[in-house]
Design a protein around this motif. Structure first.
Motif, PDB file in Angstrom:
ATOM      1  N   VAL A  89       0.798  -1.066  -0.009  1.00 48.09           N
ATOM      2  CA  VAL A  89       0.033  -0.051   0.196  1.00 48.09           C
ATOM      3  C   VAL A  89       0.891   1.062   0.049  1.00 48.09           C
ATOM      4  CG1 VAL A  89      -1.863   0.991   1.086  1.00 48.09           C
ATOM      5  CG2 VAL A  89      -1.680  -0.977   1.463  1.00 48.09           C
ATOM      6  N   ALA A  90       0.827   2.232  -1.105  1.00 52.77           N
ATOM      7  CA  ALA A  90       1.368   3.280  -1.082  1.00 52.77           C
ATOM      8  C   ALA A  90       0.647   4.406  -0.363  1.00 52.77           C
ATOM      9  CB  ALA A  90       1.770   3.900  -2.477  1.00 52.77           C
ATOM     10  N   VAL A 126      10.506  17.814  -2.578  1.00 54.53           N
ATOM     11  CA  VAL A 126       9.985  16.244  -2.602  1.00 54.53           C
ATOM     12  C   VAL A 126       9.174  16.076  -1.479  1.00 54.53           C
ATOM     13  CG1 VAL A 126      10.657  14.023  -2.774  1.00 54.53           C
ATOM     14  CG2 VAL A 126      11.828  15.464  -4.201  1.00 54.53           C
ATOM     15  N   GLN A 127       8.193  15.506  -1.478  1.00 57.24           N
ATOM     16  CA  GLN A 127       7.088  15.187  -0.230  1.00 57.24           C
ATOM     17  C   GLN A 127       8.030  13.706   0.341  1.00 57.24           C
ATOM     18  OE1 GLN A 127       3.361  15.903  -2.383  1.00 57.24           O
ATOM     19  NE2 GLN A 127       2.961  16.624  -0.407  1.00 57.24           N
ATOM     20  N   TYR A 128       7.468  13.732   1.478  1.00 56.60           N
ATOM     21  CA  TYR A 128       7.682  12.426   2.466  1.00 56.60           C
ATOM     22  C   TYR A 128       6.797  11.223   1.405  1.00 56.60           C
ATOM     23  CZ  TYR A 128      10.741  14.270   5.852  1.00 56.60           C
ATOM     24  OH  TYR A 128      11.970  14.606   6.787  1.00 56.60           O
ATOM     25  N   ALA A 129       7.195  10.167   1.517  1.00 60.58           N
ATOM     26  CA  ALA A 129       6.261   8.952   0.861  1.00 60.58           C
ATOM     27  C   ALA A 129       6.500   7.916   1.772  1.00 60.58           C
ATOM     28  CB  ALA A 129       6.882   8.839  -0.388  1.00 60.58           C
ATOM     29  N   ALA A 130       5.627   7.097   2.153  1.00 60.91           N
ATOM     30  CA  ALA A 130       5.477   6.030   2.795  1.00 60.91           C
ATOM     31  C   ALA A 130       4.588   4.800   2.426  1.00 60.91           C
ATOM     32  CB  ALA A 130       4.953   6.170   4.377  1.00 60.91           C
ATOM     33  N   ASN A 131       5.312   3.762   2.420  1.00 64.71           N
ATOM     34  CA  ASN A 131       4.739   2.318   1.862  1.00 64.71           C
ATOM     35  C   ASN A 131       4.193   1.414   3.017  1.00 64.71           C
ATOM     36  OD1 ASN A 131       4.942   3.036  -0.982  1.00 64.71           O
ATOM     37  ND2 ASN A 131       7.213   3.054  -0.273  1.00 64.71           N
ATOM     38  N   ILE A 132       3.401   0.269   2.813  1.00 68.06           N
ATOM     39  CA  ILE A 132       3.141  -0.820   3.717  1.00 68.06           C
ATOM     40  C   ILE A 132       3.237  -1.907   2.855  1.00 68.06           C
ATOM     41  CG2 ILE A 132       1.523  -1.787   5.301  1.00 68.06           C
ATOM     42  CD1 ILE A 132       0.218   0.970   6.064  1.00 68.06           C
ATOM     43  N   ASP A 171       6.241  -7.452  15.237  1.00 68.19           N
ATOM     44  CA  ASP A 171       7.541  -7.276  14.600  1.00 68.19           C
ATOM     45  C   ASP A 171       7.760  -6.351  13.139  1.00 68.19           C
ATOM     46  OD1 ASP A 171       6.167  -9.166  13.290  1.00 68.19           O
ATOM     47  OD2 ASP A 171       7.940 -10.416  12.823  1.00 68.19           O
ATOM     48  N   PHE A 172       7.192  -5.285  13.404  1.00 71.40           N
ATOM     49  CA  PHE A 172       7.329  -4.244  12.226  1.00 71.40           C
ATOM     50  C   PHE A 172       8.739  -4.076  12.025  1.00 71.40           C
ATOM     51  CE2 PHE A 172       3.046  -3.451  14.294  1.00 71.40           C
ATOM     52  CZ  PHE A 172       2.287  -3.659  13.325  1.00 71.40           C
ATOM     53  N   THR A 173       9.121  -3.638  10.822  1.00 75.04           N
ATOM     54  CA  THR A 173      10.299  -3.390  10.411  1.00 75.04           C
ATOM     55  C   THR A 173      10.246  -2.140   9.398  1.00 75.04           C
ATOM     56  OG1 THR A 173      11.082  -5.541  10.087  1.00 75.04           O
ATOM     57  CG2 THR A 173      12.244  -4.068   8.911  1.00 75.04           C
ATOM     58  N   ILE A 174      10.901  -1.180   9.826  1.00 75.45           N
ATOM     59  CA  ILE A 174      10.888   0.424   9.171  1.00 75.45           C
ATOM     60  C   ILE A 174      12.111   0.400   8.429  1.00 75.45           C
ATOM     61  CG2 ILE A 174      10.531   2.752   9.333  1.00 75.45           C
ATOM     62  CD1 ILE A 174       8.684   1.955  11.684  1.00 75.45           C
ATOM     63  N   LYS A 175      12.047   0.827   7.214  1.00 75.91           N
ATOM     64  CA  LYS A 175      13.322   1.120   6.311  1.00 75.91           C
ATOM     65  C   LYS A 175      13.143   2.466   5.640  1.00 75.91           C
ATOM     66  CE  LYS A 175      13.462  -3.760   4.855  1.00 75.91           C
ATOM     67  NZ  LYS A 175      13.517  -4.867   3.775  1.00 75.91           N
ATOM     68  N   GLN A 176      14.252   3.100   5.722  1.00 76.02           N
ATOM     69  CA  GLN A 176      14.370   4.390   4.940  1.00 76.02           C
ATOM     70  C   GLN A 176      15.136   4.200   3.428  1.00 76.02           C
ATOM     71  OE1 GLN A 176      16.368   7.115   7.597  1.00 76.02           O
ATOM     72  NE2 GLN A 176      15.799   8.953   6.468  1.00 76.02           N
ATOM     73  N   GLY A 177      14.394   4.898   2.640  1.00 75.20           N
ATOM     74  CA  GLY A 177      14.797   4.594   1.245  1.00 75.20           C
ATOM     75  C   GLY A 177      15.515   5.923   0.857  1.00 75.20           C
ATOM     76  N   LEU A 212       7.155   0.384   5.882  1.00 75.11           N
ATOM     77  CA  LEU A 212       6.665  -0.371   7.138  1.00 75.11           C
ATOM     78  C   LEU A 212       6.378  -1.463   6.371  1.00 75.11           C
ATOM     79  CD1 LEU A 212       5.643  -0.638   9.795  1.00 75.11           C
ATOM     80  CD2 LEU A 212       3.595   0.184   9.124  1.00 75.11           C
ATOM     81  N   GLU A 213       7.075  -2.672   7.090  1.00 75.80           N
ATOM     82  CA  GLU A 213       7.072  -3.805   6.396  1.00 75.80           C
ATOM     83  C   GLU A 213       6.823  -5.104   7.671  1.00 75.80           C
ATOM     84  OE1 GLU A 213       9.418  -6.770   3.017  1.00 75.80           O
ATOM     85  OE2 GLU A 213      10.241  -4.951   3.962  1.00 75.80           O
ATOM     86  N   PHE A 214       5.851  -5.854   7.359  1.00 78.57           N
ATOM     87  CA  PHE A 214       5.907  -7.142   8.408  1.00 78.57           C
ATOM     88  C   PHE A 214       5.133  -8.331   7.726  1.00 78.57           C
ATOM     89  CE2 PHE A 214       2.140  -4.437   8.491  1.00 78.57           C
ATOM     90  CZ  PHE A 214       0.998  -5.268   8.600  1.00 78.57           C
ATOM     91  N   THR A 215       5.142  -9.443   8.362  1.00 72.04           N
ATOM     92  CA  THR A 215       4.466 -10.500   7.863  1.00 72.04           C
ATOM     93  C   THR A 215       3.252 -10.944   8.582  1.00 72.04           C
ATOM     94  OG1 THR A 215       6.625 -11.482   7.133  1.00 72.04           O
ATOM     95  CG2 THR A 215       4.929 -13.136   7.252  1.00 72.04           C
TER      96      THR A 215
END
Length: 404
Positions: A104-105, A116-122, A135-141, A149-152
């Protein structure tokens, strides 16, 4: 909030904010929504604050925030509803080497740098065995402006739903409209007159919907394409016809079912009206309405078979006509959607969707049911008179024969 379903090329996002469908797979993050507090996850020097399917409690116009050690907050993603083209964009994963799931963008956040605006994805990977989320994982691009924001979880897996049927009807709304109106007119005005055919046909229709919904619920990954869904509907329709053929002489049983169905068909509209005046818990109130209406309808059907048979057929026929029109006219609060909104305690959305259209549909439905009841009662009276006349003629004929 105009229509209940908004189109995005071949995908549909049904307006429970977090229900997404693509290629006849359905996904929902609705159950992750926390209405009482926000999720928080520490990563590096920052604390990230977010929620699902709603804006955060911390900042009411944002779904994803970053807070530093001094308490300064940066909005990484905007309002859950977005504006114009700036809406959440869903994507089904699983192509190529990607792990099965959804992405989800989120809507854009505030300015980052260089315009440039901040962008976030799930990103949610599919694992049917994982229910708890801890156990959320947050990565900066790129350029420190893109966050993931990534999880299983099992929430990344497709689920079975009667929305499949709703989606199919929306895709072929004109075809379904014509069929539903024609069948509805027959049941509304002629269902009692040709009862044997009616019993077989109604069993086919009900079996088609109920058996398909049951299969989808038990085997959520069974329907993967539109063709499979059509085949499933056809097979279930034929099974329903077979059941109807062997029960066409059980009129009393059919009448009880007709009474129960009559009660159930009134639940959605009745609930919309009662909730305005009764301050019970909405979910409890809904299931109370179902129980009372179905049981009452069945008992009344058993006690007053002929009137309920005519009324039930007229109401069901009127419903099919009204529902067929709604497939094209829109602004109809579908029963499946009502149930899901109640399950997920989306009282605000339910209230928002309770528009004057609801009462317009209810009024047209009741008008059709009333007209159908009057017409079928006249048919029934004429039929009784003809039977009585035939009986008298037979008696008179028998007397004449005996006298001779």
């Amino acid at each position: 909030m105009g229509s209940l379903i908004s189109l995005e090329e071949d995908a549909k996002v049904i307006n429970i904010k977090c229900l997404f469908s693509q290629n006849y797979n359905f996904y929902s993050l609705q159950s992750l929504q926390d209405k009482d507090k926000d999720y928080e996850q520490k990563s590096g020097n920052y604390t990230y604050i977010f929620n699902f399917c709603q804006n955060t409690k911390t900042k009411s116009d944002s779904t994803f925030l970053r807070k530093d050690s001094e308490g300064n907050i940066v909005k990484l993603a905007g309002n859950i509803n977005g504006e114009g083209d700036d809406k959440n964009q869903w994507l089904e994963l699983g192509d190529g080497d990607k792990k099965e799931g959804i992405s989800v963008a989120l809507t854009r956040g505030e300015q980052c740098k260089d315009g440039v605006q901040y962008a976030a994805n799930i990103i949610v990977h599919c694992d049917n065995e994982r229910d708890e989320i801890n156990d959320f994982t947050i990565k900066q691009g790129d350029y420190d402006c893109v966050y993931t924001l990534e999880f299983t979880s099992r929430y990344g897996c497709p689920l079975g739903s009667t929305y499949l049927l709703m989606k199919l009807m929306e895709d072929y709304n004109y075809a379904f409209m014509v069929v539903m109106i024609l069948v509805g007119i027959y049941l509304c005005f002629f269902g009692r007159k040709y009862l044997s055919y009616t019993i077989v046909g109604v069993c086919g229709i009900v079996g088609c919907y109920v058996l398909t919904a049951l299969l989808i619920s038990i085997f959520p990954n069974f329907i993967t394409t539109e063709l499979y869904l059509f085949i499933c509907l056809l097979v279930c329709f034929i099974l329903g016809l077979v059941i109807g053929y062997f029960t066409k002489d059980s009129e009393q049983f059919f009448v009880v079912l007709a009474g129960a169905a009559l009660g159930y068909s009134l639940v959605t509209f009745l609930y919309q009206i009662i909730q305005t005046y009764v301050s019970w818990d909405p979910q409890i109130l809904y299931y109370v309405c179902i129980g009372v209406c179905v049981v009452t309808g069945g008992v009344i059907g058993y006690c007053f078979s002929e009137p309920i048979l005519i009324l039930g057929l007229s109401v069901f026929g009127g419903y099919l006509v009204m529902r067929g029109v709604s497939l094209v006219a829109g602004n109809y609060l579908d029963e499946t959607m009502t149930i899901d909104l109640i399950k997920n305690q989306e009282w605000d959305q339910l209230e928002e969707l309770r528009t004057p259209w609801i009462y317009a549909y209810l009024g047209s439905w009741l008008a059709l049911a009333f007209a159908g009841t009057i017409v079928q009662c006249r048919y029934h009276r004429q039929e009784k008179v003809q039977k009585q006349d035939a009986l008298l003629n037979n008696k008179h004929h028998a007397k004449n024969v005996k006298h001779k």
